[in-house]
Every structure is written in structure tokens, then in C-alpha cells.
Design a protein around this motif. Structure first.
Motif, PDB file in Angstrom:
ATOM      1  N   ASP A  31       0.899  -1.218  -0.189  1.00 41.06           N
ATOM      2  CA  ASP A  31      -0.081  -0.082   0.030  1.00 41.06           C
ATOM      3  C   ASP A  31       0.758   1.230   0.236  1.00 41.06           C
ATOM      4  N   PRO A  32       1.496   1.693  -1.052  1.00 40.06           N
ATOM      5  CA  PRO A  32       2.156   2.748  -1.284  1.00 40.06           C
ATOM      6  C   PRO A  32       1.471   3.931  -1.480  1.00 40.06           C
ATOM      7  N   SER A  33       1.054   4.639  -0.301  1.00 40.56           N
ATOM      8  CA  SER A  33       0.243   5.875  -0.500  1.00 40.56           C
ATOM      9  C   SER A  33       0.695   6.921  -1.375  1.00 40.56           C
ATOM     10  N   GLU A  34       2.271   7.123  -1.436  1.00 35.84           N
ATOM     11  CA  GLU A  34       2.461   8.259  -2.133  1.00 35.84           C
ATOM     12  C   GLU A  34       4.049   7.691  -2.805  1.00 35.84           C
ATOM     13  N   PHE A  35       4.755   8.405  -3.640  1.00 35.84           N
ATOM     14  CA  PHE A  35       5.896   8.081  -4.348  1.00 35.84           C
ATOM     15  C   PHE A  35       7.205   8.595  -3.410  1.00 35.84           C
ATOM     16  N   ASP A  36       7.101   9.774  -3.094  1.00 38.19           N
ATOM     17  CA  ASP A  36       8.118  10.349  -2.444  1.00 38.19           C
ATOM     18  C   ASP A  36       8.821   9.468  -1.301  1.00 38.19           C
ATOM     19  N   LYS A  37       7.818   9.515  -0.367  1.00 33.02           N
ATOM     20  CA  LYS A  37       8.274   8.968   0.923  1.00 33.02           C
ATOM     21  C   LYS A  37       9.016   7.517   0.786  1.00 33.02           C
ATOM     22  N   ILE A  38       8.319   6.668  -0.119  1.00 33.64           N
ATOM     23  CA  ILE A  38       8.546   5.260  -0.365  1.00 33.64           C
ATOM     24  C   ILE A  38      10.115   5.423  -1.218  1.00 33.64           C
ATOM     25  N   ASN A  39       9.768   6.198  -2.213  1.00 32.36           N
ATOM     26  CA  ASN A  39      11.103   6.378  -2.772  1.00 32.36           C
ATOM     27  C   ASN A  39      12.506   6.714  -2.129  1.00 32.36           C
ATOM     28  N   THR A  40      12.193   7.673  -1.177  1.00 30.14           N
ATOM     29  CA  THR A  40      13.454   8.002  -0.444  1.00 30.14           C
ATOM     30  C   THR A  40      13.800   6.786   0.318  1.00 30.14           C
ATOM     31  N   PHE A  41      12.780   6.239   1.182  1.00 32.76           N
ATOM     32  CA  PHE A  41      13.164   5.197   1.883  1.00 32.76           C
ATOM     33  C   PHE A  41      14.085   4.009   1.025  1.00 32.76           C
ATOM     34  N   ILE A  52       4.943  -4.382  -5.856  1.00 34.90           N
ATOM     35  CA  ILE A  52       3.831  -3.280  -5.167  1.00 34.90           C
ATOM     36  C   ILE A  52       2.437  -4.176  -4.894  1.00 34.90           C
ATOM     37  N   ILE A  53       2.265  -4.150  -3.615  1.00 35.58           N
ATOM     38  CA  ILE A  53       1.262  -5.076  -3.150  1.00 35.58           C
ATOM     39  C   ILE A  53       0.054  -4.239  -2.573  1.00 35.58           C
ATOM     40  N   ASN A  54      -0.994  -4.183  -3.058  1.00 37.63           N
ATOM     41  CA  ASN A  54      -2.173  -3.559  -2.650  1.00 37.63           C
ATOM     42  C   ASN A  54      -3.355  -4.206  -1.919  1.00 37.63           C
ATOM     43  N   THR A  55      -3.978  -3.693  -0.828  1.00 38.24           N
ATOM     44  CA  THR A  55      -5.026  -4.328  -0.264  1.00 38.24           C
ATOM     45  C   THR A  55      -6.142  -3.958  -0.893  1.00 38.24           C
ATOM     46  N   HIS A  56      -6.353  -2.700  -1.378  1.00 37.04           N
ATOM     47  CA  HIS A  56      -7.728  -2.183  -2.016  1.00 37.04           C
ATOM     48  C   HIS A  56      -7.356  -0.929  -2.680  1.00 37.04           C
ATOM     49  N   HIS A  57      -8.352  -0.495  -3.648  1.00 38.62           N
ATOM     50  CA  HIS A  57      -8.118   0.349  -4.591  1.00 38.62           C
ATOM     51  C   HIS A  57      -8.001   1.926  -4.069  1.00 38.62           C
ATOM     52  N   HIS A  58      -8.204   2.237  -2.721  1.00 41.16           N
ATOM     53  CA  HIS A  58      -8.605   3.519  -2.491  1.00 41.16           C
ATOM     54  C   HIS A  58      -6.975   4.291  -2.736  1.00 41.16           C
ATOM     55  N   ALA A  59      -7.274   5.629  -3.087  1.00 41.30           N
ATOM     56  CA  ALA A  59      -6.317   6.407  -3.498  1.00 41.30           C
ATOM     57  C   ALA A  59      -5.034   6.445  -2.624  1.00 41.30           C
ATOM     58  N   ASP A  60      -5.379   6.519  -1.396  1.00 41.81           N
ATOM     59  CA  ASP A  60      -4.276   6.594  -0.358  1.00 41.81           C
ATOM     60  C   ASP A  60      -3.559   5.349  -0.068  1.00 41.81           C
ATOM     61  N   HIS A  61      -3.670   4.200  -1.029  1.00 41.80           N
ATOM     62  CA  HIS A  61      -3.201   2.840  -0.856  1.00 41.80           C
ATOM     63  C   HIS A  61      -2.410   2.668  -1.830  1.00 41.80           C
ATOM     64  N   GLY A  81     -10.252  -9.167  -9.076  1.00 38.14           N
ATOM     65  CA  GLY A  81     -11.714  -8.141  -9.574  1.00 38.14           C
ATOM     66  C   GLY A  81     -11.665  -6.650  -9.620  1.00 38.14           C
ATOM     67  N   ASP A  82     -10.229  -6.247  -9.119  1.00 39.57           N
ATOM     68  CA  ASP A  82     -10.234  -4.802  -9.030  1.00 39.57           C
ATOM     69  C   ASP A  82      -9.313  -4.090 -10.010  1.00 39.57           C
ATOM     70  N   THR A  83      -9.272  -4.959 -11.230  1.00 40.63           N
ATOM     71  CA  THR A  83      -8.248  -4.271 -12.150  1.00 40.63           C
ATOM     72  C   THR A  83      -8.776  -3.164 -12.904  1.00 40.63           C
ATOM     73  N   TYR A  84     -10.059  -3.081 -12.746  1.00 39.31           N
ATOM     74  CA  TYR A  84     -10.828  -1.941 -13.500  1.00 39.31           C
ATOM     75  C   TYR A  84     -10.580  -0.764 -12.858  1.00 39.31           C
ATOM     76  N   ARG A  85     -10.038  -0.854 -11.495  1.00 38.38           N
ATOM     77  CA  ARG A  85      -9.844   0.368 -10.695  1.00 38.38           C
ATOM     78  C   ARG A  85      -8.460   0.587 -10.194  1.00 38.38           C
TER      79      ARG A  85
END
Ligand SMILES: [Fe+2]
Length: 241
Positions: A31-41, A52-61, A81-85
Motif C-alpha cells: 500500500d504505497p500511499s505516495e511516491f516520495d516517501k517510499i522512494n526516499t526510503f 507493489i502489493i495493494n490491499t484495496h483500490h483507495h487512492a491513499d493505498h 476483481g479490482d483491475t478496472y480500478r
């Protein structure tokens, strides 16, 4: 044990998790919410990102998905089932399937309620589960797309895991969640102690994630609810707490 987990705080109160399999040297992010913080780490520690592993489609994940994929040529893992979003999914997973992260085997558990396609990643060997926005420490996610019964059953699935399972959740809502649980049981010694401990930890930048299932079973009202009607009552009250 072959899994190492680092916690990266993102946006205002999100948690993303960097995972590393010591055997295969695979690196992933949950669930990478944003690029910068993850990239820096990542630039400081591993300088690569395989999954990149996602638990659900919400933008903050998923907010960091596309930029991270572009930079590191990572593979995106998400519910079929969530590949459309969720864009550009490379590895589509389903309920009860195993996602092999190097030597670490993650069982995909579908836990709808917060969203209809919400999944979690559970490793019985490592005794960890990534619960996204379904189970929080002493709370649970809002019901946006599912029914109360679905969410109740999803939490029931998590409840049945071994008590020493570590819960890696999606948001730092723990203080508010404990206050809500305490509003039904103000003198609860366990919860009052937890509240003080977590408040002081947070002041010292020690996160409340991960939690342990045993503690959740002891104090989390949403897990203690005996039936869907009781669960619904708590969830509705929490929506306006
Ligand atoms: Fe969410």
C-alpha cells in the motif's frame, strides 16, 4: 523466518510497509500511499522494488503505484476483481491463493466490507497479516461498499488466526479507536493502560502498528461484537464519534 518489515508513515496518517525476503532478497511495498516517501526510503536501503502489493483500490493505498512501477520496474499485485480500478496490475490474485514473495508465502484472504474487493496478505510462518483498512488497532474500517454482515464475517476470518499474529494495518487511528472502546467501558484497565502506552509511544515517534491479535481480541469492540446486529450498532456509532 525470512521476512523483514519496515514501516513508512505516509500522507497524514497512512502506513505503508516495506517488506524484504532475506532468502530471495525480494523487496516489496504494501500500500504505497505516495511516491516520495517510499522512494526516499528505498533509495537509502534497497535501491530496488520488485513488488507493489495493494490491499484495496483507495487512492491513499495505491497513490504511489505508477511512479514506483515506472522507476523500479516493479510488478503490481492486486485482487483480480479490482483491475478496472487499479491500473497496470501484473499479478492478479484471488481469495485463498498463495502469493510467493521469495521464500515467504502470503495467503490472500478476501475481506470485503470497507471495499468490495478488499484483500489481506497473511503469512502463517511469519505470523503477520497486512489488513489494509479492514482491521485497525482497536477499530475497523468504515463500510463503503459492502454490508455490515460482510464486514462482520471478514473480521471473523481474521479473528480465527493464531493469537500471536501481528496485525499491520493501514492508518494511525489507534488513540481515537481506544477512546471509542473506552466510552463503553471507561474503567477497563487493559484499555486505559494501552491508551497511555500508545500516547507516549507516539510522542516518541514509535508507531502503534503492528498490533497483536491477542490484544485486539481483548479490547477491540468490533472483534468483540457477538453478532452482526451488535457490530452494526458499534460501527454506526463510531461513524459519528
Ligand atoms: Fe481505504
Amino acid at each position: 523466518m525470512s521476512l523483514k518489515i519496515d514501516i513508512v508513515r505516509c500522507l497524514s496518517d497512512n502506513y505503508a510497509y516495506i517488506i524484504y525476503d532475506t532468502y530471495s532478497k525480494n523487496v516489496g511495498v504494501v500500500d504505497p500511499s505516495e511516491f516520495d516517501k517510499i522512494n526516499t526510503f528505498l533509495e537509502k536501503k534497497y535501491n530496488k522494488l520488485d513488488f507493489i502489493i495493494n490491499t484495496h483500490h483507495h487512492a491513499d493505498h495505491i497513490g504511489g503505484n505508477s511512479e514506483l512501477k515506472k522507476k523500479f520496474n516493479s510488478k503490481i499485485v492486486a485482487y483480480s476483481g479490482d483491475t478496472y480500478r487499479i491500473n497496470d496490475v501484473d499479478i492478479k490474485v484471488n481469495n485463498n491463493e498463495i502469493f510467493h514473495f521469495g521464500k515467504t508465502k502470503f495467503k490472500v484472504l478476501k475481506i470485503p466490507g470497507h471495499t468490495s474487493g478488499h484483500i489481506s496478505f497473511y503469512s502463517s510462518e511469519e505470523k503477520v497479516i497486512f489488513t489494509g483498512d479492514t482491521l485497525f488497532s482497536f477499530g475497523c474500517g468504515r463500510i463503503f461498499e459492502g454490508s455490515y454482515l460482510e464486514m462482520f464475517n471478514s473480521l471473523k476470518k481474521i479473528k480465527s488466526l493464531p493469537k500471536d499474529t501481528k496485525i499491520y494495518f493501514g492508518h494511525e487511528y489507534t488513540v481515537n479507536n481506544i477512546n471509542f472502546c473506552l466510552s463503553f467501558d471507561q474503567k477497563n484497565i487493559f484499555l486505559n493502560k494501552k491508551l497511555e502506552e500508545i500516547k507516549s509511544n507516539l510522542k516518541n515517534n514509535i508507531f502503534s502498528t503492528p498490533s497483536i491479535l491477542e490484544d485486539e481480541l481483548k479490547g477491540n469492540l468490533f472483534l468483540k461484537a457477538n453478532n452482526p446486529a451488535e457490530f452494526k450498532k458499534y460501527r454506526e456509532l463510531k461513524d459519528s464519534f
